[in-house]
Design an enzyme around this catalytic site. Sequence first.
Site, PDB file in Angstrom:
ATOM      1  N   ASP A  34       0.856  -1.196   0.000  1.00 33.08           N
ATOM      2  CA  ASP A  34       0.000   0.000   0.000  1.00 33.08           C
ATOM      3  C   ASP A  34       0.893   1.247   0.000  1.00 33.08           C
ATOM      4  O   ASP A  34       1.890   1.315   0.709  1.00 33.08           O
ATOM      5  CB  ASP A  34      -0.915  -0.007   1.231  1.00 33.08           C
ATOM      6  N   ASN A  92     -12.703  -3.337   2.600  1.00 39.25           N
ATOM      7  CA  ASN A  92     -13.663  -2.232   2.635  1.00 39.25           C
ATOM      8  C   ASN A  92     -14.570  -2.338   1.417  1.00 39.25           C
ATOM      9  O   ASN A  92     -14.088  -2.537   0.297  1.00 39.25           O
ATOM     10  CB  ASN A  92     -12.910  -0.890   2.624  1.00 39.25           C
ATOM     11  N   GLU A 100     -12.369   3.148  -1.223  1.00 38.90           N
ATOM     12  CA  GLU A 100     -11.951   4.281  -2.060  1.00 38.90           C
ATOM     13  C   GLU A 100     -11.660   3.858  -3.495  1.00 38.90           C
ATOM     14  O   GLU A 100     -11.941   4.610  -4.427  1.00 38.90           O
ATOM     15  CB  GLU A 100     -10.701   4.936  -1.461  1.00 38.90           C
ATOM     16  N   VAL A 101     -11.059   2.699  -3.656  1.00 37.29           N
ATOM     17  CA  VAL A 101     -10.687   2.250  -5.004  1.00 37.29           C
ATOM     18  C   VAL A 101     -11.671   1.162  -5.446  1.00 37.29           C
ATOM     19  O   VAL A 101     -11.785   0.117  -4.790  1.00 37.29           O
ATOM     20  CB  VAL A 101      -9.242   1.710  -5.026  1.00 37.29           C
ATOM     21  N   HIS A 105     -10.186  -5.404  -3.371  1.00 36.62           N
ATOM     22  CA  HIS A 105      -8.854  -5.620  -2.810  1.00 36.62           C
ATOM     23  C   HIS A 105      -8.978  -6.033  -1.359  1.00 36.62           C
ATOM     24  O   HIS A 105      -9.870  -5.582  -0.641  1.00 36.62           O
ATOM     25  CB  HIS A 105      -7.984  -4.366  -2.931  1.00 36.62           C
ATOM     26  N   HIS A 107      -6.924  -5.921   2.110  1.00 41.00           N
ATOM     27  CA  HIS A 107      -5.783  -5.371   2.847  1.00 41.00           C
ATOM     28  C   HIS A 107      -5.241  -6.460   3.775  1.00 41.00           C
ATOM     29  O   HIS A 107      -6.017  -7.130   4.468  1.00 41.00           O
ATOM     30  CB  HIS A 107      -6.214  -4.206   3.739  1.00 41.00           C
TER      31      HIS A 107
HETATM   32  P1  5GP Z   1      -9.781   1.287   0.257  1.00 38.52           P
HETATM   33  O1  5GP Z   1     -10.060   2.509   1.084  1.00 38.52           O
HETATM   34  O2  5GP Z   1     -10.387   1.385  -1.113  1.00 38.52           O
HETATM   35  O3  5GP Z   1     -10.120   0.014   0.964  1.00 38.52           O
HETATM   36  O4  5GP Z   1      -8.210   1.225   0.110  1.00 38.52           O
HETATM   37  C1  5GP Z   1      -7.522   1.731  -0.978  1.00 38.52           C
HETATM   38  C2  5GP Z   1      -6.050   1.665  -0.617  1.00 38.52           C
HETATM   39  O5  5GP Z   1      -5.312   1.861  -1.798  1.00 38.52           O
HETATM   40  C3  5GP Z   1      -5.606   2.727   0.383  1.00 38.52           C
HETATM   41  O6  5GP Z   1      -5.061   2.095   1.531  1.00 38.52           O
HETATM   42  C4  5GP Z   1      -4.571   3.543  -0.394  1.00 38.52           C
HETATM   43  O7  5GP Z   1      -3.477   3.947   0.394  1.00 38.52           O
HETATM   44  C5  5GP Z   1      -4.158   2.584  -1.492  1.00 38.52           C
HETATM   45  N1  5GP Z   1      -3.740   3.228  -2.717  1.00 38.52           N
HETATM   46  C6  5GP Z   1      -4.366   4.237  -3.380  1.00 38.52           C
HETATM   47  N2  5GP Z   1      -3.692   4.568  -4.491  1.00 38.52           N
HETATM   48  C7  5GP Z   1      -2.627   3.735  -4.552  1.00 38.52           C
HETATM   49  C8  5GP Z   1      -1.552   3.605  -5.494  1.00 38.52           C
HETATM   50  O8  5GP Z   1      -1.458   4.301  -6.497  1.00 38.52           O
HETATM   51  N3  5GP Z   1      -0.617   2.638  -5.232  1.00 38.52           N
HETATM   52  C9  5GP Z   1      -0.709   1.836  -4.121  1.00 38.52           C
HETATM   53  N4  5GP Z   1       0.260   0.922  -3.961  1.00 38.52           N
HETATM   54  N5  5GP Z   1      -1.705   1.942  -3.220  1.00 38.52           N
HETATM   55  C10 5GP Z   1      -2.644   2.883  -3.436  1.00 38.52           C
END
Ligand code: 5GP
Length: 120
Positions: A34, A92, A100-101, A105, A107
Amino acid sequence: MSAYDPNNIFAKILRGEIPCGKVYEDEFVLAFNDVNPKAPVHVLVIPKKDYVSLTEFSQLASADEQAGFFHAVGKIVDQLGIAEAGYRTIANTGLNGGQEVPHFHLHILAGKSLGPMVSK
Ligand code: 5GP
């Protein structure tokens, strides 16, 4: 089900358009560090195929893809050397889940005691 956005950041990583700190790769998954780690070990595991969320992955991915995904998680945990001390996995999902993405995924967080699971 929401439409998959092919321009999300993880899709770009999968296509090799954006670099990542790769931890593991096989035919089903890519795992990478991350970019904004929340623990000493913070790895994201993503399926190679397009699934917006855990909901879609669990409902639409084939049995082979689902088994392949979790088999890879076991390998990654071994590779990271975190199985014995323990770790936390988080998926999430959607608005209330704080996703967010929009590419499914998992974690994997480890390397210290992570405390209570969630706050109220
Ligand atoms: P979410 O909130 O969607 O569960 O987690 C998205 C995760 O993706 C976050 O922990 C964030 O730090 C990570 N993330 C966002 N953009 C990038 C990126 O460009 N590269 C990497 N390696 N992680 C990312």
